[in-house]
Design a protein around this motif. Structure first.
Motif, PDB file in Angstrom:
ATOM      1  N   SER A 113       0.682  -1.356  -0.061  1.00 25.82           N
ATOM      2  CA  SER A 113      -0.195  -0.017  -0.217  1.00 25.82           C
ATOM      3  C   SER A 113       0.890   0.847   0.276  1.00 25.82           C
ATOM      4  O   SER A 113       1.929   0.800   0.515  1.00 25.82           O
ATOM      5  CB  SER A 113      -0.566  -0.294   1.071  1.00 25.82           C
ATOM      6  OG  SER A 113      -1.513   1.593   1.137  1.00 25.82           O
ATOM      7  N   HIS A 114       0.289   2.341  -0.932  1.00 26.08           N
ATOM      8  CA  HIS A 114       0.719   3.667  -0.490  1.00 26.08           C
ATOM      9  C   HIS A 114       0.289   4.746  -0.472  1.00 26.08           C
ATOM     10  O   HIS A 114      -0.941   4.716  -0.069  1.00 26.08           O
ATOM     11  CB  HIS A 114       1.146   3.974  -2.204  1.00 26.08           C
ATOM     12  CG  HIS A 114       1.974   5.184  -2.058  1.00 26.08           C
ATOM     13  ND1 HIS A 114       1.293   5.956  -3.027  1.00 26.08           N
ATOM     14  CD2 HIS A 114       2.524   6.162  -1.620  1.00 26.08           C
ATOM     15  CE1 HIS A 114       1.859   7.169  -3.251  1.00 26.08           C
ATOM     16  NE2 HIS A 114       2.349   7.371  -1.721  1.00 26.08           N
ATOM     17  N   ASN A 115       0.479   5.168   0.558  1.00 23.42           N
ATOM     18  CA  ASN A 115      -0.211   6.445   1.366  1.00 23.42           C
ATOM     19  C   ASN A 115       0.743   8.163   1.144  1.00 23.42           C
ATOM     20  O   ASN A 115       1.835   7.940   1.691  1.00 23.42           O
ATOM     21  CB  ASN A 115      -0.651   6.351   3.082  1.00 23.42           C
ATOM     22  CG  ASN A 115      -0.548   7.830   3.331  1.00 23.42           C
ATOM     23  OD1 ASN A 115      -1.017   8.374   2.899  1.00 23.42           O
ATOM     24  ND2 ASN A 115       0.019   7.907   5.012  1.00 23.42           N
ATOM     25  N   GLY A 116       0.085   8.372   0.499  1.00 27.00           N
ATOM     26  CA  GLY A 116       0.971  10.132  -0.245  1.00 27.00           C
ATOM     27  C   GLY A 116       0.318  10.321  -1.414  1.00 27.00           C
ATOM     28  O   GLY A 116      -0.975   9.594  -1.884  1.00 27.00           O
ATOM     29  N   ALA A 117       1.695  11.068  -2.207  1.00 29.80           N
ATOM     30  CA  ALA A 117       1.174  11.245  -3.720  1.00 29.80           C
ATOM     31  C   ALA A 117       2.802  11.331  -4.026  1.00 29.80           C
ATOM     32  O   ALA A 117       3.410  11.879  -2.885  1.00 29.80           O
ATOM     33  CB  ALA A 117       0.314  12.766  -3.860  1.00 29.80           C
ATOM     34  N   VAL A 118       2.275  11.473  -5.849  1.00 27.98           N
ATOM     35  CA  VAL A 118       4.316  11.411  -5.978  1.00 27.98           C
ATOM     36  C   VAL A 118       3.796  13.024  -7.117  1.00 27.98           C
ATOM     37  O   VAL A 118       2.982  13.179  -7.572  1.00 27.98           O
ATOM     38  CB  VAL A 118       4.573  10.595  -7.519  1.00 27.98           C
ATOM     39  CG1 VAL A 118       5.616  11.234  -8.071  1.00 27.98           C
ATOM     40  CG2 VAL A 118       4.376   9.188  -6.581  1.00 27.98           C
ATOM     41  N   THR A 119       4.707  13.773  -6.315  1.00 26.61           N
ATOM     42  CA  THR A 119       5.032  15.590  -7.295  1.00 26.61           C
ATOM     43  C   THR A 119       5.046  15.261  -8.727  1.00 26.61           C
ATOM     44  O   THR A 119       5.943  14.585  -9.588  1.00 26.61           O
ATOM     45  CB  THR A 119       6.083  15.899  -6.743  1.00 26.61           C
ATOM     46  OG1 THR A 119       5.842  16.416  -5.017  1.00 26.61           O
ATOM     47  CG2 THR A 119       6.009  17.392  -7.331  1.00 26.61           C
ATOM     48  N   THR A 170      13.386   2.207  -3.392  1.00 27.34           N
ATOM     49  CA  THR A 170      12.801   2.697  -4.164  1.00 27.34           C
ATOM     50  C   THR A 170      12.274   4.429  -3.862  1.00 27.34           C
ATOM     51  O   THR A 170      11.853   5.438  -4.839  1.00 27.34           O
ATOM     52  CB  THR A 170      11.182   2.030  -3.803  1.00 27.34           C
ATOM     53  OG1 THR A 170      11.500   0.947  -4.605  1.00 27.34           O
ATOM     54  CG2 THR A 170      10.066   2.445  -5.148  1.00 27.34           C
ATOM     55  N   VAL A 171      11.898   4.744  -2.125  1.00 25.93           N
ATOM     56  CA  VAL A 171      11.321   6.726  -1.988  1.00 25.93           C
ATOM     57  C   VAL A 171      12.979   6.439  -2.386  1.00 25.93           C
ATOM     58  O   VAL A 171      12.863   7.877  -2.810  1.00 25.93           O
ATOM     59  CB  VAL A 171      11.515   5.907  -0.714  1.00 25.93           C
ATOM     60  CG1 VAL A 171      12.344   7.408   0.072  1.00 25.93           C
ATOM     61  CG2 VAL A 171      10.013   5.250  -0.083  1.00 25.93           C
ATOM     62  N   ALA A 178      11.417  13.274  -8.165  1.00 25.73           N
ATOM     63  CA  ALA A 178       9.985  13.755  -8.033  1.00 25.73           C
ATOM     64  C   ALA A 178      10.789  14.285  -6.402  1.00 25.73           C
ATOM     65  O   ALA A 178       9.636  14.319  -5.736  1.00 25.73           O
ATOM     66  CB  ALA A 178       8.695  13.318  -8.008  1.00 25.73           C
ATOM     67  N   PRO A 179      11.077  15.568  -6.573  1.00 24.50           N
ATOM     68  CA  PRO A 179      11.407  16.109  -4.811  1.00 24.50           C
ATOM     69  C   PRO A 179       9.584  16.404  -4.070  1.00 24.50           C
ATOM     70  O   PRO A 179       9.289  16.970  -5.083  1.00 24.50           O
ATOM     71  CB  PRO A 179      12.055  17.060  -5.024  1.00 24.50           C
ATOM     72  CG  PRO A 179      13.476  16.494  -6.454  1.00 24.50           C
ATOM     73  CD  PRO A 179      11.884  16.056  -7.756  1.00 24.50           C
ATOM     74  N   GLY A 180      10.099  16.351  -3.469  1.00 27.74           N
ATOM     75  CA  GLY A 180       8.213  16.854  -2.681  1.00 27.74           C
ATOM     76  C   GLY A 180       7.356  15.275  -2.192  1.00 27.74           C
ATOM     77  O   GLY A 180       6.548  15.524  -2.149  1.00 27.74           O
ATOM     78  N   SER A 181       7.601  14.316  -3.354  1.00 25.39           N
ATOM     79  CA  SER A 181       6.615  14.044  -3.124  1.00 25.39           C
ATOM     80  C   SER A 181       6.378  13.087  -1.139  1.00 25.39           C
ATOM     81  O   SER A 181       7.589  12.912  -0.811  1.00 25.39           O
ATOM     82  CB  SER A 181       7.081  12.403  -3.866  1.00 25.39           C
ATOM     83  OG  SER A 181       7.316  12.495  -5.098  1.00 25.39           O
ATOM     84  N   ARG A 182       5.483  12.732  -1.574  1.00 28.17           N
ATOM     85  CA  ARG A 182       5.226  11.171   0.155  1.00 28.17           C
ATOM     86  C   ARG A 182       4.800  10.065  -0.025  1.00 28.17           C
ATOM     87  O   ARG A 182       4.030   9.846  -1.185  1.00 28.17           O
ATOM     88  CB  ARG A 182       3.829  12.308   0.425  1.00 28.17           C
ATOM     89  CG  ARG A 182       4.057  13.861   0.833  1.00 28.17           C
ATOM     90  CD  ARG A 182       2.642  13.898   1.129  1.00 28.17           C
ATOM     91  NE  ARG A 182       1.541  14.045   0.759  1.00 28.17           N
ATOM     92  CZ  ARG A 182       0.261  14.494  -0.361  1.00 28.17           C
ATOM     93  NH1 ARG A 182       1.122  15.803  -0.658  1.00 28.17           N
ATOM     94  NH2 ARG A 182      -0.145  14.389  -0.319  1.00 28.17           N
TER      95      ARG A 182
END
Length: 251
Positions: A113-119, A170-171, A178-182
């Motif tokens: 699972s992924h919690n966040g968003a890719v800038t 991967t992180v 994509a700096p700023g991604s969560r």
């Protein structure tokens, strides 16, 4: 965006974690207490769990809000498992992928699972997508950032990386592209849990009976809950929880 939780320990009814506690994942779908981005997680949900003697997990996923699905309450009341992963979704962008975009994603023994968003999604990750074999791209389960992130993690797992290393690398790669991604990830193979705190909250709870729960936020007010610092890799087994700092990508 999104809330998720993974549990590892002696078998128990899924509802004991997902619906019964006062701030369970069910309640977090409409009233999260510590969500920093978004307010309602109504764009899909899912749960995956392991049956005794079967290394391949089962899943139940739907595209709408979990509170509107009457079958979910019945399912978590009767299913018992020692390891499970569940999530409620707040989509990064509107899409037509339905339940295919809802976590947990799965392959072999793995749930993710992924919690966040890719800038800058999707253009920011085009260079990383190009490093994947064509078959991996054709096998994407949905057209969302989480599905591509899962493909990147899964490629590392299939290449032999340990779970924690697969998440950490991967992180690092995504944060550089994509700096700023969560990038809060949650991964289990039924025997262990690996997770990252990168831009959003991550908490864990351990019990004297060998139970470990890792979640976006506590589902109750038990004082044993501990928050993992941001930029942290968490790895957990039935006997131990290890926190390792994650390095920022080179600039």
């Amino acid at each position: 965006m999104c809330r998720h939780v993974a549990h590892l320990g002696p078998p128990l009814a899924l509802r004991d974690v997902l619906t019964v506690p006062p701030h369970s994942l069910l309640r977090q779908s409409w009233a999260p207490r510590r969500q920093r981005h978004g307010t309602v997680n109504a764009d899909g949900f899912g749960v995956g769990w392991y049956a005794e003697g079967d290394p391949t997990p089962a899943r139940y996923r739907r595209p709408g809000p979990v509170w509107a699905d009457l079958s979910f309450a019945d399912l978590v009341r009767v299913v018992r498992s020692g390891t499970f992963l569940a999530a409620v979704r707040d989509a990064t962008e509107p899409g037509a992928d339905g339940e295919a975009a809802a976590a947990p994603f799965a392959a072999g023994p793995w749930l993710f699972s992924h919690n966040g968003a890719v800038t800058g999604w999707p253009r920011a990750l085009a260079p990383l997508a190009a490093t994947l074999p064509a078959v991996d791209l054709l096998d994407l389960q949905a057209r969302c950032d989480a599905a591509l992130l899962w493909a990147l993690v899964l490629r590392r797992l299939r290449d032999g990386d340990p779970p924690g290393e697969a998440l950490a690398e991967t992180v690092r790669a995504v944060a550089e592209a994509a700096p700023g991604s969560r990038l809060n990830f949650l991964l289990t193979d039924g025997r262990s849990i690996a997770a990252t705190a990168w831009g959003d909250t991550l908490w864990y709870l351990t019990g004297p009976d060998g139970r470990t729960t890792v979640a976006s936020e506590p589902y109750d007010d038990d004082p044993r809950w501990r928050e993992a610092p941001d930029r942290t890799l968490l790895t957990a087994t039935r006997t131990d929880v290890l926190l390792t700092p994650l390095k920022e990508p080179c600039t």
